[in-house]
Structure formats: C-alpha cells, structure tokens
Design a protein around this motif. Structure first.
Motif, mmCIF file in Angstrom:
data_model
loop_
_atom_site.group_PDB
_atom_site.id
_atom_site.type_symbol
_atom_site.label_atom_id
_atom_site.label_comp_id
_atom_site.label_asym_id
_atom_site.label_seq_id
_atom_site.Cartn_x
_atom_site.Cartn_y
_atom_site.Cartn_z
ATOM 1 N N LYS A 141 0.832 -1.204 0.000
ATOM 2 C CA LYS A 141 0.000 0.000 0.000
ATOM 3 C C LYS A 141 0.867 1.254 0.000
ATOM 4 C CE LYS A 141 -3.703 2.594 0.904
ATOM 5 N NZ LYS A 141 -4.688 2.943 -0.153
ATOM 6 N N TRP A 142 1.906 1.260 0.820
ATOM 7 C CA TRP A 142 2.813 2.413 0.894
ATOM 8 C C TRP A 142 3.495 2.656 -0.452
ATOM 9 C CZ3 TRP A 142 8.161 3.052 0.444
ATOM 10 C CH2 TRP A 142 8.690 4.251 0.960
ATOM 11 N N VAL A 190 -13.700 -12.797 -0.390
ATOM 12 C CA VAL A 190 -13.934 -11.449 0.140
ATOM 13 C C VAL A 190 -12.637 -10.825 0.650
ATOM 14 C CG1 VAL A 190 -14.485 -12.111 2.534
ATOM 15 C CG2 VAL A 190 -15.573 -10.087 1.508
ATOM 16 N N HIS A 191 -11.697 -11.640 1.100
ATOM 17 C CA HIS A 191 -10.387 -11.113 1.509
ATOM 18 C C HIS A 191 -9.655 -10.507 0.310
ATOM 19 C CE1 HIS A 191 -10.230 -12.329 5.666
ATOM 20 N NE2 HIS A 191 -10.476 -13.595 5.376
ATOM 21 N N LEU A 192 -9.706 -11.200 -0.826
ATOM 22 C CA LEU A 192 -9.054 -10.691 -2.032
ATOM 23 C C LEU A 192 -9.710 -9.394 -2.490
ATOM 24 C CD1 LEU A 192 -8.650 -13.977 -4.120
ATOM 25 C CD2 LEU A 192 -7.166 -13.071 -2.319
ATOM 26 N N ARG A 197 -9.566 -3.491 -3.081
ATOM 27 C CA ARG A 197 -10.127 -2.162 -2.807
ATOM 28 C C ARG A 197 -9.125 -1.316 -2.021
ATOM 29 N NH1 ARG A 197 -13.765 -1.316 0.469
ATOM 30 N NH2 ARG A 197 -14.633 0.547 -0.543
ATOM 31 N N PHE A 198 -8.467 -1.937 -1.057
ATOM 32 C CA PHE A 198 -7.497 -1.263 -0.205
ATOM 33 C C PHE A 198 -6.294 -0.775 -1.016
ATOM 34 C CE2 PHE A 198 -3.857 -2.032 2.895
ATOM 35 C CZ PHE A 198 -4.039 -0.859 3.596
ATOM 36 N N ASP A 330 -16.566 -0.712 4.796
ATOM 37 C CA ASP A 330 -15.823 -1.550 3.855
ATOM 38 C C ASP A 330 -16.519 -2.892 3.656
ATOM 39 O OD1 ASP A 330 -13.450 0.126 3.310
ATOM 40 O OD2 ASP A 330 -13.058 -0.144 5.444
ATOM 41 N N GLY A 331 -17.066 -3.432 4.738
ATOM 42 C CA GLY A 331 -17.794 -4.690 4.643
ATOM 43 C C GLY A 331 -19.006 -4.573 3.742
ATOM 44 N N ILE A 332 -19.700 -3.440 3.822
ATOM 45 C CA ILE A 332 -20.869 -3.204 2.969
ATOM 46 C C ILE A 332 -20.451 -3.091 1.506
ATOM 47 C CG2 ILE A 332 -22.606 -1.458 2.392
ATOM 48 C CD1 ILE A 332 -22.920 -1.042 5.454
ATOM 49 N N ALA A 333 -19.362 -2.364 1.242
ATOM 50 C CA ALA A 333 -18.864 -2.243 -0.131
ATOM 51 C C ALA A 333 -18.503 -3.608 -0.696
ATOM 52 C CB ALA A 333 -17.661 -1.307 -0.169
#
Length: 354
Positions: A141-142, A190-192, A197-198, A330-333
C-alpha cells in the motif's frame, strides 16, 4: 493502568475462528481483557472459558445477555454468516463497539439494517479483513500510494486451499446457502476483494464463474448425504480503480495448498508481488536499476508496517488513531461486490456494482 483504561471484550461464538485468531491475538494485546463469552454449544463455551479464565457468571448461551453485560465495552462477532447482521445491530443499539467477522452478510439487503443502525448510533466498528493487517500488504500500500511502480497495468490474484477435500468433512453450515450465503466467494474471496479495494480502488464491474466440485457430504447428525449448496470455486474478472483489469482465482479444491494467497500487481514502471505464506517479505521490481539488474527480488518488510488485527481493534475502541482500519462501511462495499459476483455467475454476464 486502571481498570477503566482497559477495554473489556465480549466474544460471541467460541468456534475455530474465535479461538484460532481472535482470542490468540487478544491474549497478547495491551490494554484489553476478555471478560465474557457466548456460545450455544456448552462444550465449546466451557472449553474456551477454561482457556481464557472466564467464570460461569460471564458465560452466556444467549448473545443478548452478553451484549447487556455491564462488564463488556466491546463485542466481537465470530459466528456463522447469517447471524452477523442481527447480532451487530443489537450491539450497535446497545451503544457498544463492534468487530464483525467476514463476510458481513448473506446479501446487501440484510446488511442495510446495520448500515441504518450505525447511521443512527455511530459507534466504533471494524470488519475482520485480517489480511489487510499483514506486513507485505501494508508495505505494498505504501509503495502504491507513492506511485513507485507507475500507472497500474493489471493485477492477478489467487486464493488456493484444499479444504474441499479434507477427509471426513461433513455438511457443516459453510455448505448450506441459508447459513453461509456463499462458499469460497464469501469465505475466502472477500479477503481478495478487500485487499484489491485497499490497494487499488473500488470495483466498477465483474464477470464471474462459480461451481461445486464435491456435490454431496454426510450430514452432521447422521450418515445420510445432503447436497452442498455453496461454491467450491469462483473465477472472476473485474474492472477496478482507474480501469485496472483484475483476474481472480478462488478455490478450496487446490490440492497441495493449505492456505495460499498470491498477488501480482503490474505497473508501467515496476511490479509488486507477494505470497502471504511469507507475510514479512515483498517481491519488488521498481525503477530503472531494478529492471536492468536484479529484476523481481524479495525485500524484507520494514518493522513500521507490522500491526496486529486485534491490537488495532483495541486501539480504535480506546480512541487512538488507526490508519487503514477496515470498517463496516468496507464490509458493505465488499458485500455489494459479492452480490454482483453471484448475479454475474447466475446470469452469465458482466454485472455493474450498484
């Protein structure tokens, strides 16, 4: 440190995920204490209580009693999928912080009740997207946020397990659509989705194929066979972020893989690659020097990118700043994306995320 400064946590569900992840981490987290447990299985409840040191007065078979317990400040929900929303809604209505296991719901229509509850009572909340906390993911991410690999060209992702072929595995709740909603899609995929998204941005549309390999299993309470109703595999394509094409493979039928997650992110100026079987290393090829000499090579993730899931939950409840913490939002998305993937597989077409 006074008792008032300690976050007192109640856990609903004393199964594998609670004992294997949540409790194991919480026992090593600063400034918290597990004060109450709940499970409808007396043996699981008694065993976990003995492990944690919870007295009988703080062991409950009805989750409402745990939520109402005055010795609980925050609640962790570690139950089958269909129970996540009703339990989380009750926690929010009680004004207590909540940490919810994934996936958030069976379908988005169910999740909207929690969305509405949080709009009315905005308590601190978190989703258990565990892999977002892995060092390699945070370091990636960084690197991406700094633009070090340039414009993203594509992403290839795999989640491989062999759990469909575990000897003697019976028709547990994960194989029943009413209780699980989906199979590997919600359990693993869902983890992927959250990591994508992250790291890369929101999903715009998806095209999926799902299937069941082991079609029947013995029931939990007899030698009779029942039908498996949830997916053993899901392969899908996605349009992510600024037009990034993504290719995803999710399966519990990959012999030789206990729990393998691979990410390859290709940019115009470099590559990021990680395998979360080795979460402290990241494969990189960044800049002209790397491309001409070392190519893709492994680097050690700096210590600053290491943080535990449960430590961050406790920090959040304590009011400390928590960068990149996954929330119910995030869970809803992610739930909307799961819904679109199911619709796509059933309708055999691309589906836009609503």
């Amino acid at each position: 440190m006074s008792e008032k400064e300690i976050v007192r946590i109640g856990i609903i569900g004393c199964g594998g995920i609670a004992n294997g992840v949540h409790i194991t981490q919480l026992l090593n987290v600063n400034q918290c204490k597990i004060t109450a447990l709940c499970d409808i299985n007396p043996k699981a409840l008694a065993s976990t209580a003995a492990r944690v040191g919870i007295d009988e007065a703080h062991c409950f078979s009805d989750y409402h009693d745990l939520i109402a317990c005055p010795d609980v400040d925050a609640v962790e929900i570690c139950t089958p999928n269909y129970l996540h929303i009703p339990m989380a809604v009750d926690v929010v209505h009680a004004g207590k912080s909540v940490n919810v296991e994934k996936p958030l719901a069976i379908r988005y229509e169910q999740a909207k009740a929690l969305e509405d509850a949080l709009a009315e009572t905005p308590v601190p909340n978190m989703m258990c997207f565990s892999y977002r906390f892995f060092p390699a993911v945070r370091y990636a991410k960084w690197i991406l946020d700094k633009g070090l690999i340039g414009k993203i060209v594509s992403v290839n992702v795999e989640y491989l397990k062999s759990s469909a072929f575990w000897e003697g595995r019976r028709l547990e709740w994960r194989f029943v659509k009413e209780y699980a909603g989906t199979g590997v899609l919600g359990d693993l995929g869902v983890h992927l989705i959250d990591m994508a998204r992250f790291l890369l941005g929101d999903f715009h549309s998806v095209c999926a194929q799902t299937g069941i390999v082991v079609k029947q299993r013995k029931r939990l309470d007899s030698e009779e066979y029942g039908s498996v109703e949830t997916d053993d595999y899901c392969n899908f394509l996605a349009d992510i972020g600024d037009g990034i094409p993504g290719s995803f493979t999710v399966t519990r039928c990959a012999l030789g893989n206990a729990n393998t997650i691979k990410y390859d992110i290709f940019g115009e100026d470099g590559v990021i690659s990680f395998n979360l079987n080795n979460p402290d290393t990241l494969g990189v090829c960044i800049g002209e020097v790397d491309k001409k000499s070392d190519g893709l090579h492994q680097v050690r993730v700096p210590a600053e990118f290491r943080i535990g899931q449960e430590q961050m939950f406790v920090d959040m409840v304590s009011g400390k700043p928590c960068q990149f913490l996954p929330t119910v939002e995030d869970g809803i998305a992610c739930q909307k994306i799961l819904d679109a993937l199911l619709d796509s597989s059933e309708q055999r077409r691309w589906v836009d995320i609503r």
